[in-house]
Structures are given as structure tokens and as C-alpha cells.
Write a protein that holds these residues in place. Structure first.
Motif, PDB file in Angstrom:
ATOM      1  N   TYR A 164       0.841  -1.194   0.000  1.00 48.42           N
ATOM      2  CA  TYR A 164       0.000   0.000   0.000  1.00 48.42           C
ATOM      3  C   TYR A 164       0.875   1.242   0.000  1.00 48.42           C
ATOM      4  O   TYR A 164       2.043   1.196   0.350  1.00 48.42           O
ATOM      5  N   GLN A 165       0.265   2.328  -0.414  1.00 49.89           N
ATOM      6  CA  GLN A 165       0.954   3.610  -0.459  1.00 49.89           C
ATOM      7  C   GLN A 165       1.003   4.205   0.948  1.00 49.89           C
ATOM      8  O   GLN A 165      -0.007   4.253   1.645  1.00 49.89           O
ATOM      9  N   LYS A 166       2.161   4.633   1.373  1.00 57.75           N
ATOM     10  CA  LYS A 166       2.303   5.249   2.694  1.00 57.75           C
ATOM     11  C   LYS A 166       1.556   6.585   2.721  1.00 57.75           C
ATOM     12  O   LYS A 166       1.492   7.304   1.739  1.00 57.75           O
ATOM     13  N   ILE A 167       1.003   6.889   3.876  1.00 58.40           N
ATOM     14  CA  ILE A 167       0.279   8.141   4.056  1.00 58.40           C
ATOM     15  C   ILE A 167       1.272   9.208   4.522  1.00 58.40           C
ATOM     16  O   ILE A 167       1.959   9.026   5.517  1.00 58.40           O
ATOM     17  N   GLY A 168       1.326  10.300   3.786  1.00 57.50           N
ATOM     18  CA  GLY A 168       2.230  11.384   4.158  1.00 57.50           C
ATOM     19  C   GLY A 168       1.487  12.537   4.805  1.00 57.50           C
ATOM     20  O   GLY A 168       0.257  12.608   4.763  1.00 57.50           O
ATOM     21  N   PRO A 169       2.213  13.442   5.375  1.00 53.75           N
ATOM     22  CA  PRO A 169       1.568  14.587   6.030  1.00 53.75           C
ATOM     23  C   PRO A 169       1.001  15.600   5.036  1.00 53.75           C
ATOM     24  O   PRO A 169       0.163  16.421   5.411  1.00 53.75           O
ATOM     25  N   PHE A 170       1.415  15.533   3.773  1.00 55.75           N
ATOM     26  CA  PHE A 170       0.940  16.512   2.797  1.00 55.75           C
ATOM     27  C   PHE A 170      -0.563  16.409   2.570  1.00 55.75           C
ATOM     28  O   PHE A 170      -1.242  17.430   2.417  1.00 55.75           O
ATOM     29  N   SER A 171      -1.098  15.193   2.541  1.00 53.62           N
ATOM     30  CA  SER A 171      -2.541  15.043   2.308  1.00 53.62           C
ATOM     31  C   SER A 171      -3.351  15.646   3.452  1.00 53.62           C
ATOM     32  O   SER A 171      -4.378  16.292   3.222  1.00 53.62           O
ATOM     33  N   PHE A 172      -2.887  15.470   4.672  1.00 56.31           N
ATOM     34  CA  PHE A 172      -3.594  16.059   5.805  1.00 56.31           C
ATOM     35  C   PHE A 172      -3.413  17.567   5.846  1.00 56.31           C
ATOM     36  O   PHE A 172      -4.342  18.300   6.200  1.00 56.31           O
ATOM     37  N   LEU A 173      -2.241  18.046   5.488  1.00 58.88           N
ATOM     38  CA  LEU A 173      -1.993  19.486   5.456  1.00 58.88           C
ATOM     39  C   LEU A 173      -2.838  20.160   4.374  1.00 58.88           C
ATOM     40  O   LEU A 173      -3.418  21.227   4.608  1.00 58.88           O
ATOM     41  N   ALA A 174      -2.924  19.535   3.215  1.00 59.43           N
ATOM     42  CA  ALA A 174      -3.736  20.096   2.132  1.00 59.43           C
ATOM     43  C   ALA A 174      -5.209  20.131   2.521  1.00 59.43           C
ATOM     44  O   ALA A 174      -5.913  21.118   2.262  1.00 59.43           O
ATOM     45  N   ALA A 175      -5.690  19.059   3.145  1.00 59.24           N
ATOM     46  CA  ALA A 175      -7.085  19.032   3.589  1.00 59.24           C
ATOM     47  C   ALA A 175      -7.346  20.099   4.642  1.00 59.24           C
ATOM     48  O   ALA A 175      -8.393  20.767   4.625  1.00 59.24           O
ATOM     49  N   ALA A 176      -6.410  20.300   5.558  1.00 61.67           N
ATOM     50  CA  ALA A 176      -6.574  21.313   6.603  1.00 61.67           C
ATOM     51  C   ALA A 176      -6.598  22.717   6.013  1.00 61.67           C
ATOM     52  O   ALA A 176      -7.404  23.560   6.430  1.00 61.67           O
ATOM     53  N   VAL A 177      -5.739  22.973   5.041  1.00 57.18           N
ATOM     54  CA  VAL A 177      -5.713  24.297   4.410  1.00 57.18           C
ATOM     55  C   VAL A 177      -7.026  24.558   3.675  1.00 57.18           C
ATOM     56  O   VAL A 177      -7.600  25.657   3.773  1.00 57.18           O
ATOM     57  N   ILE A 178      -7.523  23.563   2.957  1.00 55.24           N
ATOM     58  CA  ILE A 178      -8.795  23.722   2.240  1.00 55.24           C
ATOM     59  C   ILE A 178      -9.936  23.973   3.220  1.00 55.24           C
ATOM     60  O   ILE A 178     -10.782  24.843   2.996  1.00 55.24           O
ATOM     61  N   ILE A 179      -9.951  23.247   4.321  1.00 54.73           N
ATOM     62  CA  ILE A 179     -10.999  23.438   5.325  1.00 54.73           C
ATOM     63  C   ILE A 179     -10.921  24.842   5.920  1.00 54.73           C
ATOM     64  O   ILE A 179     -11.946  25.519   6.078  1.00 54.73           O
ATOM     65  N   PHE A 180      -9.715  25.310   6.235  1.00 51.79           N
ATOM     66  CA  PHE A 180      -9.562  26.639   6.821  1.00 51.79           C
ATOM     67  C   PHE A 180      -9.979  27.734   5.839  1.00 51.79           C
ATOM     68  O   PHE A 180     -10.618  28.711   6.235  1.00 51.79           O
ATOM     69  N   VAL A 181      -9.648  27.578   4.570  1.00 54.99           N
ATOM     70  CA  VAL A 181     -10.008  28.596   3.575  1.00 54.99           C
ATOM     71  C   VAL A 181     -11.518  28.677   3.412  1.00 54.99           C
ATOM     72  O   VAL A 181     -12.111  29.771   3.454  1.00 54.99           O
TER      73      VAL A 181
END
Length: 88
Positions: free
Chosen positions: A46-63
Motif C-alpha cells: 500500500y501507499q504510505k500516508i504522508g503529512p501533505f494530504s492532511f496538510l492540504a485538507a486542513a488548508v482547504i478546510i480553513f479557507v
């Protein structure tokens, strides 16, 4: 006399931002843990989960949260109070 529109928006957005930050941290930590265990239990490779996906989701939610709450707070703060009292 009274608070300006900018002061009202800052106060409400600050409080709302703190709640959103706490919930985002809890959600990202929980999501990382559950997705990691889910992927490792179901799939051998499986593909490892990186922090970028969570950071991108958090930025979108905040915007989106800042835009929607900011527009609603601005419309309420600049509106005529007698209009809202008349409807109640």
C-alpha cells in the motif's frame, strides 16, 4: 460607539479558528492512525500516508471556513439590527 465591523469579525473568527484548529488536529491524528491500520490490515502493498494530504485538507478546510463564516459575519455586522428584530 461600540465595536467596529473589523473588531467583531476578528473576535468571532479568532474563537472559531481555535475550535477549528483543535478539531483539525484531533481529526488528522485519528485519521492517520485509522487509515494506517486499515491499509496495513487489508493490503500487503500500500501507499504510505504522508503529512501533505492532511496538510492540504486542513488548508482547504480553513479557507472555506474563513470565507463562509467571514461573509456571514460581515453581512450580520453591517446589517440593520431593526430588520432582524422585526422578523423575530
Amino acid at each position: 460607539m461600540g465595536a467596529s465591523v473589523r473588531n467583531v469579525m476578528e473576535l468571532i473568527n479568532f474563537e472559531f479558528g481555535i475550535i477549528l484548529l483543535i478539531s483539525t488536529v484531533i481529526g488528522c491524528l485519528g485519521g492517520y492512525y485509522f487509515m494506517k491500520t486499515f491499509l496495513s490490515d487489508i493490503f500487503v502493498y500500500y501507499q504510505k500516508i504522508g503529512p501533505f494530504s492532511f496538510l492540504a485538507a486542513a488548508v482547504i478546510i480553513f479557507v472555506f471556513t474563513a470565507l463562509t463564516s467571514g461573509s456571514k459575519i460581515y453581512s450580520v455586522a453591517t446589517g440593520n439590527p431593526t430588520d432582524s428584530l422585526r422578523d423575530e
